[in-house]
Design a protein around this motif. Structure first.
Motif, short mmCIF file in Angstrom:
data_model
loop_
_atom_site.label_atom_id
_atom_site.label_comp_id
_atom_site.label_asym_id
_atom_site.label_seq_id
_atom_site.Cartn_x
_atom_site.Cartn_y
_atom_site.Cartn_z
N SER A 50 0.85 -1.19 0.00
CA SER A 50 0.00 0.00 0.00
C SER A 50 0.88 1.23 0.00
CB SER A 50 -0.88 0.02 1.26
OG SER A 50 -1.51 1.28 1.41
N THR A 51 0.45 2.25 -0.71
CA THR A 51 1.03 3.59 -0.55
C THR A 51 0.01 4.49 0.15
OG1 THR A 51 2.42 3.38 -2.50
CG2 THR A 51 1.94 5.62 -1.77
N THR A 53 -3.28 4.05 1.44
CA THR A 53 -4.08 3.72 2.62
C THR A 53 -3.22 3.78 3.88
OG1 THR A 53 -5.39 2.31 1.19
CG2 THR A 53 -5.71 2.04 3.56
N ARG A 103 -4.71 -4.42 6.53
CA ARG A 103 -4.94 -4.82 5.13
C ARG A 103 -4.47 -6.25 5.01
NH1 ARG A 103 -3.36 -1.58 -0.27
NH2 ARG A 103 -5.32 -0.57 0.38
N HIS A 131 -13.19 -2.40 0.64
CA HIS A 131 -12.24 -1.35 1.02
C HIS A 131 -13.10 -0.16 1.47
CE1 HIS A 131 -8.70 0.97 1.31
NE2 HIS A 131 -8.18 0.81 0.11
N PRO A 264 -9.16 5.04 -7.67
CA PRO A 264 -8.60 4.84 -6.32
C PRO A 264 -7.08 4.85 -6.32
CG PRO A 264 -9.50 2.77 -7.19
CD PRO A 264 -9.89 3.86 -8.15
N1 CP Z 1 -6.32 3.14 -3.17
C1 CP Z 1 -5.52 2.34 -2.43
O1 CP Z 1 -5.99 1.49 -1.65
O2 CP Z 1 -4.20 2.56 -2.63
P1 CP Z 1 -3.01 1.78 -1.90
O3 CP Z 1 -3.08 0.33 -2.37
O4 CP Z 1 -1.77 2.48 -2.31
O5 CP Z 1 -3.27 1.84 -0.42
#
Ligand code: CP
Length: 304
Positions: A50-51, A53, A103, A131, A264
């Protein structure tokens, strides 16, 4: 309505969502000297990359005066690699933190964590399941950009089968009025029957479309999504689904001047960078809004 854990969109009602959005508006102007979560600790427990979230939740917690402990690759670098269950892990982490954002790669894992946890759990994405905080920031962005969340025609485009953000957003539209959803996906990744059933129960109209060029002129919002390569059984199946629907200058020329395009993120090749400067391209503003929505959520869950 009191919510202890954030697991799925079906927990929310309209009043709760509106009140959260109003609180997120206030968070835009929070006095830096106010620290409503001073002394509180948030754990971010991420078994998938993830970046946005993870970092936006961490930024939100720090902006509220709280502190953060984190494992960004819990699949390899937590005791999950030794065989520890999610339930046991959250029981332990709950002794170190006042709330946990998780996550996980398995659908339903956040729900299992919530059942085991004595502190609030927030689902930051559970496999191809849901999500919910992404859906909240998406709908908040629509309200912020267009001034309303009712009476909209919205195209959800791309991987609607494995894309948990699109699945959660479609469910969240069950709380809106006079909405029409247009689902545009490659044949192998249609919107799930569970989501369509929820829309049927709520009376949200929807159409399944294949021709994006035909859809673009009639919508208020385009919600573009990435084809979720990591969820396909083989590279060949992924290749068969990618590249069908690309938003480029030609596609933007079909859109109404008042429309907005959301995503997203991350994107791969489904939105060409050539349209990023178009004012209707709202996806970077959308990602920024995630901080304010998550500040509001954390204040609600962890504040006194
Ligand atoms: N939109 C989203 O969930 O991005 P990340 O996977 O970077 O968290």
């Amino acid at each position: 309505m009191t919510i202890r854990h954030i697991v799925e969109v079906g927990q929310f009602d309209r009043n709760w969502v509106e009140s959260l959005f109003d609180h997120a508006d206030r968070m835009r102007h929070l006095n830096a000297e106010r620290a409503p979560l001073h002394g509180r600790i948030l754990a971010t427990l991420f078994y998938e990359p993830s970046t946005r979230t993870r970092l936006s939740f961490e930024s939100a917690m720090l902006r509220l005066g709280g502190q953060v402990i984190s494992t960004e690759n819990a699949r390899e670098f937590s005791s999950a690699i030794k065989g520890e269950t999610v339930e046991d892990t959250v029981r332990i982490v709950a002794g170190y933190a006042d709330g946990i954002v998780i996550r996980h790669y398995e659908q339903g894992a956040a729900g299992r964590a919530a059942l085991a946890s004595p502190v609030p759990i927030v689902n930051g994405g559970d496999g191809p399941g849901e999500h919910p905080t992404q859906a909240l920031l998406d709908l908040y962005t629509i309200r912020h950009e267009l001034g309303r969340i009712d009476g909209l025609r919205v195209a959800l485009v791309g991987d609607l089968r494995f894309g948990r953000a699109a699945r959660s957003l479609a469910r969240l539209f069950c709380l809106t009025q006079n909405t029409e959803l247009l689902f545009v996906s490659p044949p192998a990744v249609p919107m799930g029957g569970d989501v369509l059933a929820a829309l049927d129960v709520s009376g949200v109209r929807y159409r399944i479309e294949t021709d994006l060029a035909r859809v673009l002129p009639e919508v208020d919002v385009v919600y573009q999504t990435r084809i979720q390569r990591e969820r396909f059984a083989t590279p060949e199946e992924y290749e068969a689904s990618r590249g069908h629907y690309v938003l480029n200058e030609n596609a933007f020329a079909q859109l109404a001047r008042s429309a907005v395009v959301l995503h997203p993120l991350p994107r791969v090749d489904e939105i060409a960078p050539e349209v990023d400067a178009d004012p209707r391209a709202a996806y970077f503003r959308q990602a920024h809004n995630g901080v304010f929505v998550r500040m509001a959520l954390l204040d609600l869950l962890l504040g006194q």
